[in-house]
Write a protein that holds these residues in place. Structure first.
Motif, PDB file in Angstrom:
ATOM      1  N   CYS A 148      -0.267   3.015   5.312  1.00 18.01           N
ATOM      2  CA  CYS A 148      -1.427   3.188   5.339  1.00 18.01           C
ATOM      3  C   CYS A 148      -2.302   3.163   5.687  1.00 18.01           C
ATOM      4  CB  CYS A 148      -1.580   2.895   3.856  1.00 18.01           C
ATOM      5  SG  CYS A 148      -0.453   2.981   2.155  1.00 18.01           S
ATOM      6  N   GLY A 149      -2.980   4.313   6.078  1.00 23.56           N
ATOM      7  CA  GLY A 149      -3.712   4.378   7.336  1.00 23.56           C
ATOM      8  C   GLY A 149      -4.730   3.659   7.286  1.00 23.56           C
ATOM      9  N   TYR A 150      -5.785   2.903   6.649  1.00 20.62           N
ATOM     10  CA  TYR A 150      -6.267   1.586   6.582  1.00 20.62           C
ATOM     11  C   TYR A 150      -6.120   0.881   6.932  1.00 20.62           C
ATOM     12  CZ  TYR A 150      -4.870   1.961   1.479  1.00 20.62           C
ATOM     13  OH  TYR A 150      -4.033   1.546   0.659  1.00 20.62           O
ATOM     14  N   CYS A 151      -4.511   0.021   6.467  1.00 14.00           N
ATOM     15  CA  CYS A 151      -4.541  -1.064   6.229  1.00 14.00           C
ATOM     16  C   CYS A 151      -3.657  -1.805   7.388  1.00 14.00           C
ATOM     17  CB  CYS A 151      -2.909  -1.009   5.027  1.00 14.00           C
ATOM     18  SG  CYS A 151      -2.490  -2.467   4.419  1.00 14.00           S
ATOM     19  N   GLN A 152      -4.002  -2.895   7.533  1.00  8.84           N
ATOM     20  CA  GLN A 152      -3.192  -3.780   9.017  1.00  8.84           C
ATOM     21  C   GLN A 152      -2.216  -4.257   8.044  1.00  8.84           C
ATOM     22  OE1 GLN A 152      -7.211  -6.483   9.265  1.00  8.84           O
ATOM     23  NE2 GLN A 152      -7.011  -5.789  11.070  1.00  8.84           N
ATOM     24  N   ALA A 240       2.484 -14.412 -17.653  1.00  7.80           N
ATOM     25  CA  ALA A 240       1.654 -15.282 -18.558  1.00  7.80           C
ATOM     26  C   ALA A 240       0.729 -14.196 -18.675  1.00  7.80           C
ATOM     27  CB  ALA A 240       1.462 -16.531 -18.398  1.00  7.80           C
ATOM     28  N   ASN A 241       0.138 -13.597 -17.608  1.00  7.17           N
ATOM     29  CA  ASN A 241      -0.485 -12.537 -17.261  1.00  7.17           C
ATOM     30  C   ASN A 241      -0.833 -11.434 -17.948  1.00  7.17           C
ATOM     31  OD1 ASN A 241       1.735 -11.592 -15.040  1.00  7.17           O
ATOM     32  ND2 ASN A 241       0.402 -10.222 -15.151  1.00  7.17           N
ATOM     33  N   THR A 242      -2.083 -11.095 -18.162  1.00  8.74           N
ATOM     34  CA  THR A 242      -2.499  -9.717 -18.906  1.00  8.74           C
ATOM     35  C   THR A 242      -2.717  -8.891 -18.394  1.00  8.74           C
ATOM     36  OG1 THR A 242      -5.065 -11.016 -19.821  1.00  8.74           O
ATOM     37  CG2 THR A 242      -3.275 -11.612 -21.119  1.00  8.74           C
ATOM     38  N   ARG A 243      -2.971  -8.593 -17.005  1.00  5.20           N
ATOM     39  CA  ARG A 243      -3.431  -7.399 -16.454  1.00  5.20           C
ATOM     40  C   ARG A 243      -2.192  -6.939 -15.594  1.00  5.20           C
ATOM     41  NH1 ARG A 243      -9.745  -8.323 -14.913  1.00  5.20           N
ATOM     42  NH2 ARG A 243     -10.723  -8.794 -16.586  1.00  5.20           N
ATOM     43  N   LEU A 244      -2.513  -6.407 -15.248  1.00  7.44           N
ATOM     44  CA  LEU A 244      -1.399  -5.730 -13.770  1.00  7.44           C
ATOM     45  C   LEU A 244      -2.629  -5.262 -12.699  1.00  7.44           C
ATOM     46  CD1 LEU A 244       1.567  -5.792 -13.644  1.00  7.44           C
ATOM     47  CD2 LEU A 244       1.010  -3.249 -13.748  1.00  7.44           C
ATOM     48  N   HIS A 245      -2.296  -4.895 -11.673  1.00  5.62           N
ATOM     49  CA  HIS A 245      -3.283  -5.331 -10.384  1.00  5.62           C
ATOM     50  C   HIS A 245      -3.093  -4.052  -9.119  1.00  5.62           C
ATOM     51  CE1 HIS A 245      -6.916  -5.883  -7.723  1.00  5.62           C
ATOM     52  NE2 HIS A 245      -6.643  -5.306  -7.321  1.00  5.62           N
ATOM     53  N   PHE A 246      -2.976  -2.719  -9.680  1.00  2.00           N
ATOM     54  CA  PHE A 246      -2.173  -2.121  -8.374  1.00  2.00           C
ATOM     55  C   PHE A 246      -3.435  -1.295  -7.801  1.00  2.00           C
ATOM     56  CE2 PHE A 246      -1.942   0.421 -12.362  1.00  2.00           C
ATOM     57  CZ  PHE A 246      -1.949   1.540 -12.614  1.00  2.00           C
ATOM     58  N   GLY A 247      -2.640  -0.694  -6.370  1.00  2.00           N
ATOM     59  CA  GLY A 247      -3.966  -0.095  -5.465  1.00  2.00           C
ATOM     60  C   GLY A 247      -3.472   2.001  -5.738  1.00  2.00           C
ATOM     61  N   ALA A 248      -4.683   2.509  -6.557  1.00  2.00           N
ATOM     62  CA  ALA A 248      -4.485   4.046  -6.155  1.00  2.00           C
ATOM     63  C   ALA A 248      -5.454   4.620  -5.340  1.00  2.00           C
ATOM     64  CB  ALA A 248      -5.232   4.668  -7.715  1.00  2.00           C
ATOM     65  N   GLN A 249      -6.011   4.072  -4.692  1.00  2.00           N
ATOM     66  CA  GLN A 249      -7.241   4.728  -3.772  1.00  2.00           C
ATOM     67  C   GLN A 249      -7.941   5.972  -3.392  1.00  2.00           C
ATOM     68  OE1 GLN A 249      -7.316   2.103  -2.604  1.00  2.00           O
ATOM     69  NE2 GLN A 249      -5.536   0.758  -1.942  1.00  2.00           N
ATOM     70  N   SER A 250      -7.023   6.451  -4.719  1.00  2.00           N
ATOM     71  CA  SER A 250      -7.776   8.372  -4.333  1.00  2.00           C
ATOM     72  C   SER A 250      -7.179   9.312  -5.211  1.00  2.00           C
ATOM     73  CB  SER A 250      -7.921   8.774  -2.562  1.00  2.00           C
ATOM     74  OG  SER A 250      -8.141   9.884  -3.286  1.00  2.00           O
ATOM     75  N   GLY A 251      -8.073   9.594  -5.734  1.00  2.00           N
ATOM     76  CA  GLY A 251      -7.702  10.663  -7.308  1.00  2.00           C
ATOM     77  C   GLY A 251      -7.524  11.792  -6.394  1.00  2.00           C
ATOM     78  N   SER A 252      -7.452  12.139  -5.745  1.00  2.00           N
ATOM     79  CA  SER A 252      -7.252  13.706  -4.047  1.00  2.00           C
ATOM     80  C   SER A 252      -5.706  13.310  -4.017  1.00  2.00           C
ATOM     81  CB  SER A 252      -8.205  14.334  -3.598  1.00  2.00           C
ATOM     82  OG  SER A 252      -7.595  14.624  -2.554  1.00  2.00           O
ATOM     83  N   ASP A 253      -4.491  14.088  -4.700  1.00  2.00           N
ATOM     84  CA  ASP A 253      -3.339  13.573  -4.020  1.00  2.00           C
ATOM     85  C   ASP A 253      -3.295  14.222  -2.401  1.00  2.00           C
ATOM     86  OD1 ASP A 253      -1.081  13.442  -5.620  1.00  2.00           O
ATOM     87  OD2 ASP A 253      -1.606  15.378  -7.119  1.00  2.00           O
ATOM     88  N   ALA A 254      -4.424  14.837  -1.659  1.00  2.00           N
ATOM     89  CA  ALA A 254      -4.408  14.836  -0.076  1.00  2.00           C
ATOM     90  C   ALA A 254      -4.832  14.372   0.545  1.00  2.00           C
ATOM     91  CB  ALA A 254      -5.356  16.624  -0.649  1.00  2.00           C
ATOM     92  N   VAL A 255      -6.127  13.737  -0.333  1.00  2.00           N
ATOM     93  CA  VAL A 255      -6.242  12.664   0.617  1.00  2.00           C
ATOM     94  C   VAL A 255      -5.017  11.536   0.780  1.00  2.00           C
ATOM     95  CG1 VAL A 255      -8.075  10.364   0.069  1.00  2.00           C
ATOM     96  CG2 VAL A 255      -8.883  12.853   0.350  1.00  2.00           C
ATOM     97  N   LEU A 256      -4.312  11.192  -0.360  1.00  2.00           N
ATOM     98  CA  LEU A 256      -3.585  10.505  -0.130  1.00  2.00           C
ATOM     99  C   LEU A 256      -1.953  10.793   0.387  1.00  2.00           C
ATOM    100  CD1 LEU A 256      -2.538  10.108  -4.307  1.00  2.00           C
ATOM    101  CD2 LEU A 256      -3.524   8.259  -2.667  1.00  2.00           C
ATOM    102  N   ARG A 257      -2.173  12.097   0.137  1.00  2.00           N
ATOM    103  CA  ARG A 257      -0.759  12.288   1.565  1.00  2.00           C
ATOM    104  C   ARG A 257      -1.450  12.122   3.173  1.00  2.00           C
ATOM    105  NH1 ARG A 257      -0.192  16.527  -1.846  1.00  2.00           N
ATOM    106  NH2 ARG A 257      -2.231  18.146  -0.831  1.00  2.00           N
ATOM    107  N   HIS A 260      -1.072   8.962   4.464  1.00  2.00           N
ATOM    108  CA  HIS A 260       0.603   7.897   3.919  1.00  2.00           C
ATOM    109  C   HIS A 260       0.835   7.587   3.367  1.00  2.00           C
ATOM    110  CE1 HIS A 260       0.937  10.607   7.232  1.00  2.00           C
ATOM    111  NE2 HIS A 260      -0.327  10.172   8.383  1.00  2.00           N
ATOM    112  N   ARG A 261       0.205   7.906   1.763  1.00  2.00           N
ATOM    113  CA  ARG A 261      -0.414   6.613   1.272  1.00  2.00           C
ATOM    114  C   ARG A 261       1.362   6.547   0.304  1.00  2.00           C
ATOM    115  NH1 ARG A 261      -1.612   1.760  -1.016  1.00  2.00           N
ATOM    116  NH2 ARG A 261      -1.117   1.808  -3.445  1.00  2.00           N
TER     117      ARG A 261
END
Length: 370
Positions: A148-152, A240-257, A260-261
């Motif tokens: 992912c372009g923003y991630c270290q 025990a968790n009642t939540r699940l945490h995940f990343g969408a980052q964008s609502g645009s498929d063009a941006v996701l491409r 490099h998500r």
């Protein structure tokens, strides 16, 4: 030789891991609120580096600096610190302490004002405890196959995933009542990160049955394309968790491409729907102000935020270019007035968290989602 760790709240888990690694080699790290002789160690990121730069430069002791910012900008940091640990520290930091004590040159993996020789090793997680006398989360996986372009993360730890063995995880998890894990993608445990091995995830969770396990929540989130009926049955059946945490980052498929998500907007929508079906609250990360985001891309992200928050939560970040990443030299684009208005209303309703105006607010006030 006295060795101190400069306490910085955001680096607490790093302290736990490196204190344990140093202990293996006979060095005990004492925690301090400022530089102390003989040696003081710092772990810095790109937000807090400027806060401690002058303190390090003026310290009347030997200073060692590591962390994501120091690893990416080691030449810059070596101008005001005596030594810079680049990348993983479990092996390099104790080796550096031994070299200082013996009056030898810095080992590979350490930068100084005189130069830098890269490390020639990879840390195996079972080779070092996740924590010792200073408790921290149990790191079960390190590395990420995505870029992912923003991630270290893949730049610091590589793209090959390394996993701690189930026996070692269970051993250290037994010291907690509530068990939380560090992983770039919890559902990828035991796999290459692309082709999941949920049988190994199940084996791990079965070994932890009877304990309060939080899996797929901060600080060990998951990826949206990994959310399936099979993976959610493991969470609801063993955790025990009642939540699940995940990343969408964008609502645009063009941006996701372009990022490099490795997933699509539909993957996010499917993950949200499955969470609702299984009674889990989806907590979804978004990044706004990406440098190549058009007005329509930003509106698409806003639409996805609205969809997520119908029965879930969104955590909003404003894009920050991080050193060492492909987007390190990019500039964030401004938010549309309508974006700020909608986010403000959602925040007042308690449906989103984070900060889309100030990086330091986002960083210093972040709290875990369970």
């Amino acid at each position: 030789m006295r060795v101190y760790w400069r306490y910085i709240p955001q680096a607490r888990n790093t302290l736990a891991a490196l204190a344990a690694a140093c202990e293996v080699h006979g060095y005990e790290l004492d925690v301090a609120d400022g530089p102390r002789p003989d040696v003081t160690i710092y772990s810095l990121n790109s937000i807090n580096e400027r806060v401690y730069r002058d303190e390090i430069a003026g310290a009347d002791c030997i200073t060692i600096v590591g962390g994501p910012h120091a690893s990416a900008c080691y030449r810059e940091v070596a101008e005001y610190a005596d030594y810079v640990v680049v990348g993983e520290g479990e092996y390099t930091l104790p080796a550096l302490l031994a070299a200082i004590e013996d009056g030898r040159n810095a080992p590979p993996g350490v930068a100084t004002s005189a130069g830098y020789t890269p490390a020639q090793h990879t840390v195996l997680l079972d080779g070092y405890p996740p924590f010792s006398r200073i408790k921290g989360f149990v790191e079960i996986t390190r590395g990420c196959p995505f870029s992912c372009g923003y991630c270290q993360t893949p730049r610091l730890f590589g793209r090959c995933m390394r996993h701690r063995s189930i026996d070692e995880i269970v051993r250290y998890a037994s010291r907690y009542r509530d068990i939380r894990f560090v992983a770039p993608n919890a559902f990828a445990y035991g796999s290459d990160g692309i082709h999941l091995r949920l049988d190994r995830v199940e084996r791990l969770l079965r070994q932890l049955d009877g304990r309060r396990v939080f899996f797929g929540t901060f600080p060990g989130e998951v990826r949206p394309e990994c959310v399936s009926r099979e993976s959610l049955e493991l969470v609801t059946g063993h955790c025990a968790n009642t939540r699940l945490h995940f990343g969408a980052q964008s609502g645009s498929d063009a941006v996701l491409r372009r990022l490099h998500r490795g997933h699509t907007v539909q993957d996010v929508l499917s993950a949200v729907d499955l969470c609702r079906e299984y009674g889990l609250v989806p907590v979804v990360d978004f990044i706004l102000g990406l440098p190549f985001e058009t007005d329509d891309d930003q509106r698409a992200t806003l639409d996805l935020v609205r969809e997520v928050t119908r029965a879930g939560k969104a955590h909003i970040h404003y894009f920050m270019p991080l050193p060492g990443t492909p987007l390190s030299n990019a500039r964030p684009r401004p938010l549309l007035p309508e974006t700020e208005s909608v986010l403000g209303k959602l925040a007042l309703d308690g449906r989103i968290t984070g900060s889309w105006m100030d990086h330091e607010i986002r960083f210093f006030r972040h709290t875990p989602h369970l």
